[in-house]
Design a protein around this motif. Structure first.
Motif, PDB file in Angstrom:
ATOM      1  N   ALA A 212      -4.136  -2.886   7.220  1.00 15.39           N
ATOM      2  CA  ALA A 212      -3.661  -1.527   6.284  1.00 15.39           C
ATOM      3  C   ALA A 212      -4.644  -0.310   6.909  1.00 15.39           C
ATOM      4  CB  ALA A 212      -4.204  -2.060   4.936  1.00 15.39           C
ATOM      5  N   GLU A 213      -5.611  -0.767   7.455  1.00 16.72           N
ATOM      6  CA  GLU A 213      -6.453   0.407   7.682  1.00 16.72           C
ATOM      7  C   GLU A 213      -5.993   1.381   8.831  1.00 16.72           C
ATOM      8  OE1 GLU A 213      -9.570   2.444  10.120  1.00 16.72           O
ATOM      9  OE2 GLU A 213      -8.386   0.669  10.520  1.00 16.72           O
TER      10      GLU A 213
ATOM     11  N   SER B  46      -4.454   4.372   7.204  1.00 19.35           N
ATOM     12  CA  SER B  46      -5.270   5.018   6.070  1.00 19.35           C
ATOM     13  C   SER B  46      -5.477   6.565   6.594  1.00 19.35           C
ATOM     14  CB  SER B  46      -6.414   4.348   5.872  1.00 19.35           C
ATOM     15  OG  SER B  46      -7.370   4.473   7.009  1.00 19.35           O
TER      16      SER B  46
ATOM     17  N   TYR C  66      -6.139   0.760  -0.725  1.00 20.86           N
ATOM     18  CA  TYR C  66      -7.064   0.158   0.414  1.00 20.86           C
ATOM     19  C   TYR C  66      -8.225  -0.180  -0.102  1.00 20.86           C
ATOM     20  CZ  TYR C  66      -9.387  -0.566   4.710  1.00 20.86           C
ATOM     21  OH  TYR C  66     -10.031  -1.080   5.860  1.00 20.86           O
ATOM     22  N   ASN C  67      -8.955   0.865  -0.695  1.00 16.14           N
ATOM     23  CA  ASN C  67     -10.287   0.325  -1.347  1.00 16.14           C
ATOM     24  C   ASN C  67     -10.197  -0.881  -2.446  1.00 16.14           C
ATOM     25  OD1 ASN C  67     -11.528   2.284   0.176  1.00 16.14           O
ATOM     26  ND2 ASN C  67     -11.178   3.862  -1.212  1.00 16.14           N
TER      27      ASN C  67
ATOM     28  N   LEU D 118      -6.504  -6.106   5.612  1.00 14.61           N
ATOM     29  CA  LEU D 118      -7.171  -5.051   5.576  1.00 14.61           C
ATOM     30  C   LEU D 118      -7.339  -4.530   7.147  1.00 14.61           C
ATOM     31  CD1 LEU D 118     -10.340  -6.189   3.681  1.00 14.61           C
ATOM     32  CD2 LEU D 118      -8.421  -4.995   2.743  1.00 14.61           C
TER      33      LEU D 118
ATOM     34  N   TYR E  98      -2.997   6.179  -1.135  1.00 14.19           N
ATOM     35  CA  TYR E  98      -2.843   5.372  -0.101  1.00 14.19           C
ATOM     36  C   TYR E  98      -4.347   4.599  -0.050  1.00 14.19           C
ATOM     37  CZ  TYR E  98      -2.347   2.270   4.042  1.00 14.19           C
ATOM     38  OH  TYR E  98      -1.931   1.144   4.944  1.00 14.19           O
ATOM     39  N   ASP E  99      -5.232   5.822   0.029  1.00 17.16           N
ATOM     40  CA  ASP E  99      -6.857   5.156   0.276  1.00 17.16           C
ATOM     41  C   ASP E  99      -7.193   4.355  -0.926  1.00 17.16           C
ATOM     42  OD1 ASP E  99      -6.632   6.220   2.703  1.00 17.16           O
ATOM     43  OD2 ASP E  99      -7.733   8.106   2.388  1.00 17.16           O
TER      44      ASP E  99
ATOM     45  N   PHE F 239       0.819  -1.121   0.105  1.00 16.43           N
ATOM     46  CA  PHE F 239       0.083   0.046   0.151  1.00 16.43           C
ATOM     47  C   PHE F 239       0.700   1.272  -0.018  1.00 16.43           C
ATOM     48  CE2 PHE F 239      -2.117  -3.455   2.195  1.00 16.43           C
ATOM     49  CZ  PHE F 239      -3.381  -3.719   1.390  1.00 16.43           C
TER      50      PHE F 239
END
Length: 320
Positions: free
Chosen positions: A158-159, A162, A142-143, A155, A138-139, A130
């Motif tokens: 990684a969240e 964000s 992630y999405n 996830l 980055y977002d 990411f």
């Protein structure tokens, strides 16, 4: 739809864990090509100078490849934890996995590896990147991971990094990584200048540039270390907590930066204490025959030398 060799051809396939970064491989290949080119010409260097040249070139290339390579590595900060956790959202199935977090200057890598790898009829072996460097979103990455249905532990980790996360560490890591990378590129430029100066009879300035190179490498470490000033959210995986610490790239940069200081101080000290020895090591010492003006050769008739000249007889010489 038929199953062909265990693969559904019209569906996105599971991503495999990455082993090497392509940019890092390119950097290594370029510097290996330079080292091999030098090894081809080293037999043409005679005497003790061959050893001096080999030591200087290989040490300098090692410093250069480290300065460039660490910008593409993902282990400035690392952490691992083994835990029992859910594999997919809205599922109560538990799997035993190793979860790794690898933070670099350009982004974060989250690794998920099963113990064993094959569990619940799936191969659990992921390594997702990411990015947060300038020009990357980055977002958005992630999405995209959410749309692909990545495992829940990836996830979840990684969240934490964000922009919408309450941890609020995304901006600190992004800015720190950007300035650390910029300082490393400046260090690479000063490394090139120092090597140019070492090929000229201005060795002391090459030593000064080595000190500047080491200083910018240390500045990059200090810039990256500023993220420790902000509190880090706990990353709770099941009943275990994932903790991060400085990784191999960070400590390697620190070692190379200190080595640059040692080399630079040694060169400056040798310039003031024993300049001849320093010039010998860099193969810049002039031969004694070139330091003094050569006298013209004089040829004398051997007949007069054998017979002996009387004081009244002038010597006949021909000078060239």
């Amino acid at each position: 739809m038929t199953l062909f060799d265990g693969v559904y051809p019209f569906y996105p396939q599971q991503r495999k864990a990455a082993v090497f970064d392509i940019s890092a491989i390119i950097v290594i290949v370029v510097f290996l090509a330079l080292a091999c080119s030098f090894l081809l010409i080293i037999p043409g260097i005679r005497g003790r100078a061959r050893l001096y040249w080999t030591l200087r070139i290989l040490l300098s290339l090692f410093m250069g490849v480290v300065i460039v390579l660490v910008q593409f590595t993902g282990d400035w900060e690392t952490g691992w934890v083994q835990a029992n956790t859910s594999y997919k959202s809205f599922s109560h199935v538990q799997v035993n996995v190793d979860i790794g977090l690898h933070i670099g200057l350009a982004g974060v890598n989250v690794t998920l590896r099963g113990n064993p790898v094959n569990q619940i009829n799936e191969t659990i072996n992921y390594n997702e990147h990411f990015p947060w460097n300038f020009g990357a979103d980055y977002d958005h990455s992630y999405n995209e991971g959410l749309k692909k249905g990545l495992p829940s532990p990836i996830l979840y980790v990684a969240e934490k990094f964000s922009m919408q996360s309450p941890c609020a560490v995304h901006r600190q890591y992004r800015i720190a990584g950007h300035y650390a990378s910029a300082m490393l590129w400046v260090a690479f430029c000063t490394w090139i200048i120092s090597n140019i100066l070492f090929s000229m009879p201005v060795l002391v300035y090459g030593g000064y540039m080595f000190l500047v190179t080491g200083a910018f490498m240390i500045f990059s470490l200090l810039s990256f270390s500023t993220v420790r000033n902000s509190p880090m959210c706990l990353i709770q995986i099941g009943t275990r907590t994932l903790h991060v610490a400085y990784g191999g790239s960070f400590w390697l940069m620190l070692a190379i930066g200190l080595l640059c200081f040692v080399v630079g101080i040694t060169i400056v000290a040798m310039h003031h204490l024993n300049l001849d020895l320093l010039k010998t090591f860099f193969d810049l010492r002039e031969d004694e025959a070139e330091e003094y003006q050569e006298m013209p050769e004089v040829f004398i008739n051997p007949h007069f030398m054998n017979k002996g000249l009387s004081p009244s007889q002038p010597s006949e010489t021909n000078s060239i």
